[in-house]
Each structure stands twice: as C-alpha cells, then as structure tokens.
Enzyme design. Structure first.
Site, short mmCIF file in Angstrom:
data_model
loop_
_atom_site.label_atom_id
_atom_site.label_comp_id
_atom_site.label_asym_id
_atom_site.label_seq_id
_atom_site.Cartn_x
_atom_site.Cartn_y
_atom_site.Cartn_z
N ASP A 1 1.88 6.47 5.64
CA ASP A 1 0.90 5.56 5.05
C ASP A 1 1.40 4.89 3.77
O ASP A 1 0.68 4.09 3.17
CB ASP A 1 -0.41 6.30 4.79
CG ASP A 1 -1.64 5.42 4.97
OD1 ASP A 1 -1.51 4.34 5.57
OD2 ASP A 1 -2.72 5.81 4.51
N ARG B 1 -7.77 -0.07 1.28
CA ARG B 1 -8.34 -1.30 0.70
C ARG B 1 -8.84 -1.06 -0.73
O ARG B 1 -8.90 -1.98 -1.52
CB ARG B 1 -9.45 -1.82 1.61
CG ARG B 1 -10.66 -0.96 1.73
CD ARG B 1 -11.46 -1.23 3.01
NE ARG B 1 -10.76 -0.75 4.19
CZ ARG B 1 -11.20 -0.89 5.44
NH1 ARG B 1 -12.37 -1.49 5.65
NH2 ARG B 1 -10.51 -0.43 6.46
N LYS C 1 -9.76 13.21 8.48
CA LYS C 1 -9.19 12.84 9.77
C LYS C 1 -9.10 14.07 10.68
O LYS C 1 -8.99 15.21 10.20
CB LYS C 1 -7.77 12.30 9.60
CG LYS C 1 -7.63 10.98 8.88
CD LYS C 1 -6.16 10.63 8.75
CE LYS C 1 -5.97 9.33 7.97
NZ LYS C 1 -6.41 8.16 8.74
N ASP D 1 -11.94 7.47 4.24
CA ASP D 1 -10.72 7.22 5.00
C ASP D 1 -10.39 5.73 5.07
O ASP D 1 -9.36 5.35 5.62
CB ASP D 1 -10.85 7.80 6.41
CG ASP D 1 -9.51 7.92 7.12
OD1 ASP D 1 -8.47 7.98 6.43
OD2 ASP D 1 -9.49 7.93 8.37
N LYS E 1 0.84 -1.20 0.00
CA LYS E 1 0.00 0.00 0.00
C LYS E 1 0.87 1.25 0.00
O LYS E 1 1.73 1.41 0.86
CB LYS E 1 -0.91 0.00 1.23
CG LYS E 1 -1.72 1.29 1.40
CD LYS E 1 -2.43 1.30 2.75
CE LYS E 1 -3.04 2.67 3.03
NZ LYS E 1 -3.63 2.76 4.39
N ASP F 1 -2.27 10.70 3.63
CA ASP F 1 -3.68 10.36 3.85
C ASP F 1 -4.34 11.40 4.75
O ASP F 1 -4.15 11.39 5.96
CB ASP F 1 -3.79 8.97 4.48
CG ASP F 1 -5.23 8.54 4.66
OD1 ASP F 1 -6.12 9.15 4.02
OD2 ASP F 1 -5.47 7.59 5.42
N GLU G 1 -9.44 4.06 2.58
CA GLU G 1 -9.00 4.14 1.19
C GLU G 1 -7.97 3.10 0.81
O GLU G 1 -7.85 2.73 -0.36
CB GLU G 1 -8.45 5.55 0.91
CG GLU G 1 -6.99 5.78 1.24
CD GLU G 1 -6.66 5.60 2.72
OE1 GLU G 1 -5.53 5.18 3.03
OE2 GLU G 1 -7.52 5.88 3.58
#
Length: 491
Positions: free
Chosen positions: A280, A343, A269, A339, A257, A262, A341
């Site tokens: 991330d 996946r 967030k 959020d 990933k 993010d 995201e």
C-alpha cells in the site's frame, strides 16, 4: 540481485563475443534481421529448431539453441516478439521491452549476453536495455537458499547509443528501487524508516529532501495523516522532495500514497486481504523513485513531491468511524470507514501541494478495490480535470508500455459524499467507489490542474510475466518520469 553492466557495440550478431546472443522472432516465425543472420550462419539450424518445437513467436515464447561451436557465442536465445504489423514506434518498443524481459529471466545463469532484439524500428535499444534490467529483477534477500545469479556483462547490439543505455539503466534502476522498497516487510520500514530510505535515495541523486515528523505535522494541521497513523506505535511522516534544476521555470507537483501497512484500522480487513498490504506504499515508492531519476535524466523542470507516510493500525488510540478530521487548509471530513484511509492522508498532501502553486499536479495511489473490480489487475484507472492532462497521461503510458484507462468524475455523484456534520465524508455508496474516492480528493486540490491515478491493480502482479516480477511492479515510476519529461519539453 546480481549486478549487470551494459555497453554497446555495432558488431554483427554472428560475431558477438558473448555466451548467449538474444534475437527476436515475430509470431508466424518471421525472423528479425539479426535472427535471419544467425540462422544463415548456422545453416538453418534456428528455423529448423523453431519449427520442430512449435515455436509461435508470441510474447513469452523462448527457445535456447546451442550453436555447436560454429559461432563465438555458445547459444542463441530466441524470444517471441508477438504479431507483426503493430503500428508506430511505441508499440514496437513495448514488444521489445517485454521480449527483453523474457530473455533476462531465461539467461540469468550466463555471464555475458549480447542483445540483438530488433524489428527494424529505430530507437528500440533503450527499450531492450530497460526490459532486460526490469526482467532480471529478483527480491531474494530473505531467502536462505536463493538461486545464485551471475554478475553479467550485457552488450546491446545495433544502433544503441550511450544515451540510450544511460536512460534505460537510470529508469529501470529507479523502478527496481521502488520494487525493493515495496517488497521489504512492513516491519522493517514503517513510516520513519521509509522516509529515511527515501531521503537517502533522493539526496544521493541530487534531490533535496525534508521529513516532517508527527510534531511538525500537528503544527501544520495535517490531521488526516496524523489521524490515520494514530492507532500505530510507529508515528507518521510527510516526506517532501524538491528537484530544482538551474534555469527551470515550469513547476509541477507529485504526490504518492505511502501507507506502509494497512490493516484497515478499526474497520478491520479480513486476514487474507492483509497479506499484501505492505504494497500500500506503492504510490510513494514510485514518486520517490521517479524524482531520484530526474537529475541523471536532465529534465529541465522544477518538481515538488510529497509522500504522506502512515501505518493504519487498530490500536487503542485509532481513529474511529464517526470521527471528524480537520485537514490541512481547514476542510473537514467525516470518517465512516477507517479502511478508506488513503484519501485521508492524500487530502492533506494535495491541499499542501496546491499551495505550492504548481502548474499541474499528479498523484499515484493504491486507493480502491473498486478500481480493480472495474479494470482488473493490469490497468490503472485515472481521473483528470482537463482533456490536456488526460492526453498527457495516455501518451506517457503509451511510451512506457503501462496500461491506463480514463474514468469519469461525474459532478452529479458528488452529493453522495455529503456529510451531515462535516464538509465531506470519506465513503459514498457501494457502487462507483473509485469515483467517490476521486471526488473526495478533488475537494482538496483547489484550482490546480490535477491527475489522479489509482494503481491498486497493476501495483502488484500475481505472477511473473515478461519484465514484470511476481509481487510489487514499481508501477507509476516510469509513467511519472515520462510525464515530467513531457512537461519539461513543453516548457
């Protein structure tokens, strides 16, 4: 970070021509052979000093003792090796790796070091070298008053071989590259720049690299990656790496990933939760770093890797709760929380990877806060579709000293991510969030045996500890290398 050159020597610790000789002592002040040898040469000075200072010998304990000119070395650095009696070589290696990391942080000002950390278990030279390099890591390129560190010559004493040192420097160097890349401010390495950094690293190592831009992603129908990235002015990318040694017949896949920053998208967030969100991309960095190490390590197995890279921002074009994505391969997902995201981008990459028909595939992702709640910040949770794969992950983690715990992937929870209007929705109920994320990903792997490792906790450390720095750790790099080598050895 200053450079370090490594060599090996079989001279006794008392004769080492270095400014500092590093030795280990077990909890309870049980010295190793090298520590006892130096203490004898110094007429009991080491034992007396440790007794006077209350040295316990735990991991993290360290004492620098001057030799007073009675040895070629000016100092003896004593580090704790933890309690005696740990079973098996891998536990001994973990202790030595940690102790060497402590030594590295204590001896940064010296130019010549002799590592004589041993507890009588063969094969620990690689762990000592690896731990020292990992512990010496610093990221200070943006500090105007960074504390200078000396270029070092490190001599590994004992039964070290050239192969031990080569493997250790390759593996630690890859991990430190991952740390550097994650540490970079998100503004300096959005998706396109991250992909170029990774391509440069991979191709220099002998791994082929291909970068798919937003237009190519659209042609392939990779709308999860595009959807997550559409709120940012920095368009997404997919980086594909191929390691194909001559004669290799087995084939495995790896996915990482790569959310370069993010914000949470429109499901924004809180501000303090964004402070570390440059981290991330840790899964992508680990996968790239591991692939770049394989040519030097000579693993005889074909590995294909894919790292989806996107910036999750709340721009005017951002994906909205309630939107539906048609992923690569045709399956659809309803986005109820922007959020969640990671996946969405992984779904495209995993579906594409399954089409490459590897015999097994693995992914690394800083995926869910729920995993941190379940296991804390030092343990990665993993899901596996077969007991064999689960055992391989546990073995790799044991070898590398990284901590993992298998999580359940319960079929009767699957219905909680059913969508009213799409094949699946991207969140489930509040409880068990890491499991719902894994069940979502499972929808896209087909029948390929698969491991999912959620590194949300250990990808970043809140404090420096043994060979782990404060900040990005490079978690997953060493574990992936070990897993690849296991699969290569199995044929």
């Amino acid at each position: 970070m200053a450079s370090a050159s490594f060599e090996r020597s079989s001279v006794p610790a008392r004769d080492a021509a270095a400014e500092v000789v590093v030795v280990g002592v077990r909890a309870g002040q049980e010295p190793t052979h090298a520590a006892a040898e130096l203490d004898h040469a110094l007429d009991g000075t080491i034992a007396a000093h440790l007794k006077a200072t209350g040295f316990k010998g735990n991991i993290g304990d360290a004492e620098l003792i001057p030799t007073g000119g009675r040895l070629p070395a000016a100092y003896v650095q004593v580090v704790g090796l933890g309690p005696a009696g740990t079973a098996g070589p891998t536990n001994a290696e973990a202790d030595i790796r940690r102790a060497a990391g402590v030594a590295a942080r204590r001896t940064g000002r010296f130019r010549s070091i002799a590592l004589a950390i041993s507890n009588g278990v063969s094969g620990t030279a690689q762990a000592a070298t690896e731990g020292y390099l990992l512990g010496a890591y610093r990221f200070d390129r943006y500090k105007s008053s960074a504390e200078p560190r000396a270029d070092q010559r490190v001599t590994v004493l004992g039964d070290a071989t050239d192969e031990d040192i080569k493997r250790a420097t390759t593996i630690a160097g890859a991990t430190n590259w991952a740390r550097d890349t994650i540490n970079e401010p998100a503004g300096t390495r959005p998706p396109a720049e991250f992909a170029e950094l990774a391509r440069e690293r991979a191709e220099a190592a002998g791994v082929s690299a291909e970068i798919l831009d937003e237009h190519q992603l659209a042609e392939k129908g990779m709308n999860g990656i595009l959807g997550v990235g559409q709120g940012s002015r920095n368009p997404p990318r997919l980086l594909v790496l191929r390691y194909e040694p001559q004669g290799a017949t087995a084939h495995i896949g790896a996915v990482g990933k790569g959310i370069t920053f993010d914000s949470g998208g429109l499901s924004l967030k809180p501000a303090d939760s964004m402070e570390t969100m440059k981290t991330d991309c840790s899964g992508a960095a680990a996968v790239v770093a591991a692939l770049s190490a394989l040519p030097a390590l000579g693993a005889n197995i074909k590995v294909t890797a894919a790292t989806p890279l996107a910036e999750n921002m709340p721009g005017g074009a951002a994906i909205k709760p309630g939107d539906v994505i048609r992923h690569y391969g045709g399956r659809t997902s309803e986005v109820l929380n922007t959020d969640a995201e990671g996946r969405l981008v992984l779904a495209d990459a995993l579906a594409w990877m399954s089409e490459q028909r590897p015999q097994a595939m693995i992914d690394f992702a800083t995926l869910t806060g729920a995993m941190v709640i379940a296991l804390g910040k030092k343990v990665a949770g993993f899901f596996a579709t077969s007991p064999e794969l689960a055992e391989q992950v546990r073995a790799a983690a044991s070898h590398t000293g990284e901590q993992v715990w298998q999580m359940p992937m319960l079929d009767d929870m699957r219905k909680q991510i059913d969508s009213d209007i799409a094949d699946v929705k991207n969140i489930g109920a509040r409880w068990g969030g890491a499991i719902f994320a894994a069940l979502f990903l499972k929808e896209f792997v087909g029948d390929v045996p698969w491991i999912h490792i959620d590194i949300a906790g250990p990808a970043r450390s809140d404090e420096a500890e043994h060979y782990q720095p404060k900040g990005p750790t490079g978690m997953g790099t060493r574990l992936l290398i070990d897993w690849v080598e296991q699969r290569a050895a199995a044929g």
